[in-house]
Design an enzyme around this catalytic site. Structure first.
Site, PDB file in Angstrom:
ATOM      1  N   ARG A 147      -3.709  -0.271  -3.712  1.00 20.16           N
ATOM      2  CA  ARG A 147      -4.259  -1.035  -2.588  1.00 20.16           C
ATOM      3  C   ARG A 147      -5.168  -0.169  -1.719  1.00 20.16           C
ATOM      4  O   ARG A 147      -6.099  -0.668  -1.092  1.00 20.16           O
ATOM      5  CB  ARG A 147      -3.124  -1.669  -1.768  1.00 20.16           C
ATOM      6  CG  ARG A 147      -3.652  -2.671  -0.770  1.00 20.16           C
ATOM      7  CD  ARG A 147      -2.644  -3.681  -0.323  1.00 20.16           C
ATOM      8  NE  ARG A 147      -3.294  -4.629   0.570  1.00 20.16           N
ATOM      9  CZ  ARG A 147      -2.764  -5.741   1.031  1.00 20.16           C
ATOM     10  NH1 ARG A 147      -1.535  -6.068   0.677  1.00 20.16           N
ATOM     11  NH2 ARG A 147      -3.441  -6.540   1.823  1.00 20.16           N
ATOM     12  N   HIS A 152     -17.929  -4.972  11.265  1.00 17.91           N
ATOM     13  CA  HIS A 152     -17.067  -4.226  10.346  1.00 17.91           C
ATOM     14  C   HIS A 152     -17.706  -4.126   8.947  1.00 17.91           C
ATOM     15  O   HIS A 152     -17.755  -3.050   8.349  1.00 17.91           O
ATOM     16  CB  HIS A 152     -15.690  -4.887  10.263  1.00 17.91           C
ATOM     17  CG  HIS A 152     -14.779  -4.236   9.277  1.00 17.91           C
ATOM     18  ND1 HIS A 152     -14.300  -2.950   9.433  1.00 17.91           N
ATOM     19  CD2 HIS A 152     -14.282  -4.675   8.088  1.00 17.91           C
ATOM     20  CE1 HIS A 152     -13.537  -2.633   8.398  1.00 17.91           C
ATOM     21  NE2 HIS A 152     -13.509  -3.664   7.569  1.00 17.91           N
ATOM     22  N   GLU A 200       0.831  -1.218   0.000  1.00 15.38           N
ATOM     23  CA  GLU A 200       0.000   0.000   0.000  1.00 15.38           C
ATOM     24  C   GLU A 200       0.861   1.261   0.000  1.00 15.38           C
ATOM     25  O   GLU A 200       0.576   2.238   0.696  1.00 15.38           O
ATOM     26  CB  GLU A 200      -0.947  -0.021   1.210  1.00 15.38           C
ATOM     27  CG  GLU A 200      -2.233   0.751   0.959  1.00 15.38           C
ATOM     28  CD  GLU A 200      -3.262   0.576   2.079  1.00 15.38           C
ATOM     29  OE1 GLU A 200      -3.521  -0.569   2.490  1.00 15.38           O
ATOM     30  OE2 GLU A 200      -3.795   1.597   2.517  1.00 15.38           O
ATOM     31  N   HIS A 228     -14.628   3.517   9.771  1.00 15.70           N
ATOM     32  CA  HIS A 228     -13.808   3.587  10.991  1.00 15.70           C
ATOM     33  C   HIS A 228     -14.491   4.482  12.035  1.00 15.70           C
ATOM     34  O   HIS A 228     -14.549   4.134  13.218  1.00 15.70           O
ATOM     35  CB  HIS A 228     -12.415   4.133  10.654  1.00 15.70           C
ATOM     36  CG  HIS A 228     -11.601   4.441  11.866  1.00 15.70           C
ATOM     37  ND1 HIS A 228     -10.901   3.472  12.548  1.00 15.70           N
ATOM     38  CD2 HIS A 228     -11.425   5.587  12.555  1.00 15.70           C
ATOM     39  CE1 HIS A 228     -10.328   4.012  13.600  1.00 15.70           C
ATOM     40  NE2 HIS A 228     -10.618   5.300  13.625  1.00 15.70           N
TER      41      HIS A 228
END
Ligand code: GLY
Length: 376
Positions: free
Chosen positions: A248, A273, A243, A259
């Protein structure tokens, strides 16, 4: 694209760290054979959790035995609580108690928690032993088992200590999804839909037509969806393993919002999640539309499909005290996707066209969340 029930073998092209993903009904029974073919014929230490062990552990141990691989197992308590420094230490001790050797192999049998924890233990024990992922949730099959992200949570936040450490093999048995509670399956579905929204409009349209059948148990639909998701993930990981570029990062579509939603609801069972990702993806598409980057009709289509599947398609159910836009914006600033103090968003120019943006005006995010909070 024609859906197919044919088991698939995909490659993750990472040079010396390349590996196969084997996908199909009953694939778990071939795990030992696949490990032998991959040169992993020494002793196996299976790591699983207390939910998965009664369902699939015996069959996996039998599959290893049938291929002549000696094995033992470690069962950790099910749930995110195992993904901590204490949980990691306990697992490392258990592996050392079993006299793990350098050429042995750790086999992670379970969902994202087991995969992340066992992968990190494999990276650390004896300075690194091989490991194999046998994911048993849809979320793990389409996302977390592929790509080598391993981690534990710390009091500072989720997944903040870990390593990029690639598995040597991934075996995704789509039959094991039959034992998954519907809510877990749907949470994994959100990550599946993410691939369509981020990079494959045709796949998204296929999911609109076949998502309900997939969740209801249609084997061909499950294989096709896991296969397409893994194809996309494998290509992204091969292009940007750690990443460091933007490729990514696209896999984080919806995650900046997610989040904040998870942090506000305590990272617990109140909001899984995948449910947070569905809500976050809907918000990211809406944000893109408000910024004039995405046709409003595409954002509405994403919301409609997620809602039709029974996933949150706007703000998720609120925590006690309700949603507060300012709190959510503040929580976004605590995410590990912040760069140089700026929050990074994955936006879309339409379904299948995601890109990274580092200059979204915070005021627009705040007003989007405030409007959404009013609507709940
Ligand atoms: N789950 C996001 C990634 O593997 O990069």
């Amino acid at each position: 694209m024609t859906p197919t029930a044919t088991p698939a073998r995909l490659g993750v092209a990472l040079g010396a760290r390349a590996y196969d993903i084997v996908i199909g009904p009953g694939a778990l029974a071939g795990t030992g054979r696949e490990m032998v073919a991959a040169g992993l014929a020494r002793r196996a230490h299976v790591v699983t959790d207390s939910n998965v062990a009664p369902l699939h552990l015996d069959r996996l141990l039998a599959a290893l035995d049938a291929a002549g691989i000696a094995s033992d197992s470690v069962t950790v308590p099910a749930g995110e609580e195992s993904k901590t420094f204490d949980g990691l230490q306990g697992l490392l001790s258990a592996l050392l108690d079993r006299r793990i050797e350098r050429r042995d192999c750790v086999v992670a049998l379970g969902g994202g928690v087991v995969g992340d924890l066992a992968g990190l233990a494999a990276a650390l024990v004896l300075r690194g032993v091989d490991y194999v992922q046998v994911p048993t949730t849809l979320l793990a099959q389409v996302d977390s088992s592929v790509g080598g992200k391993t981690a534990v949570d710390t009091p500072h936040g989720k997944n903040l200590v870990g390593a990029f450490y690639q598995p040597r093999l991934v075996v995704a048995d789509t039959d094991v999804l039959d034992t998954l509670p519907r809510r877990e399956l749907l949470a994994g579905y959100a990550e599946t839909a993410k691939y369509g929204v981020l990079g494959d409009a045709e796949f998204f349209a296929w999911l609109e037509r076949n998502g309900a059948a997939l969740v209801a148990g249609d084997a061909a639909a499950r294989i096709h969806a896991v296969r397409r998701s893994c194809e996309m993930k494998a290509a992204i990981v091969a292009a940007d393993e750690r990443e460091t570029g933007d490729e990514r990062a696209l896999l984080n579509l919806g995650h900046t919002f997610a989040h904040a939603f998870e942090a506000a609801t305590g990272f617990g069972a109140a909001l899984l999640h995948g449910e947070a990702v569905a809500a976050g993806m809907a918000m990211a598409c809406e944000l893109s539309a408000r910024l004039g980057l995405c046709p409003p009709g595409d954002a509405a289509r994403v919301r409609r499909h997620l809602g039709a599947m029974g996933l949150p398609a706007g703000l998720p159910p609120p925590p006690p005290g309700g949603w507060n836009a300012e709190t959510l914006v503040r929580l976004m600033g605590h995410d590990k996707k912040v760069e140089g103090g700026r929050v990074r968003f994955i936006l879309v120019r339409g379904i299948g066209k995601a890109f990274v943006s580092r200059d979204v005006p915070p005021a627009i995010v705040a007003s989007l969340l405030a409007d959404a909070a009013q609507a709940v």
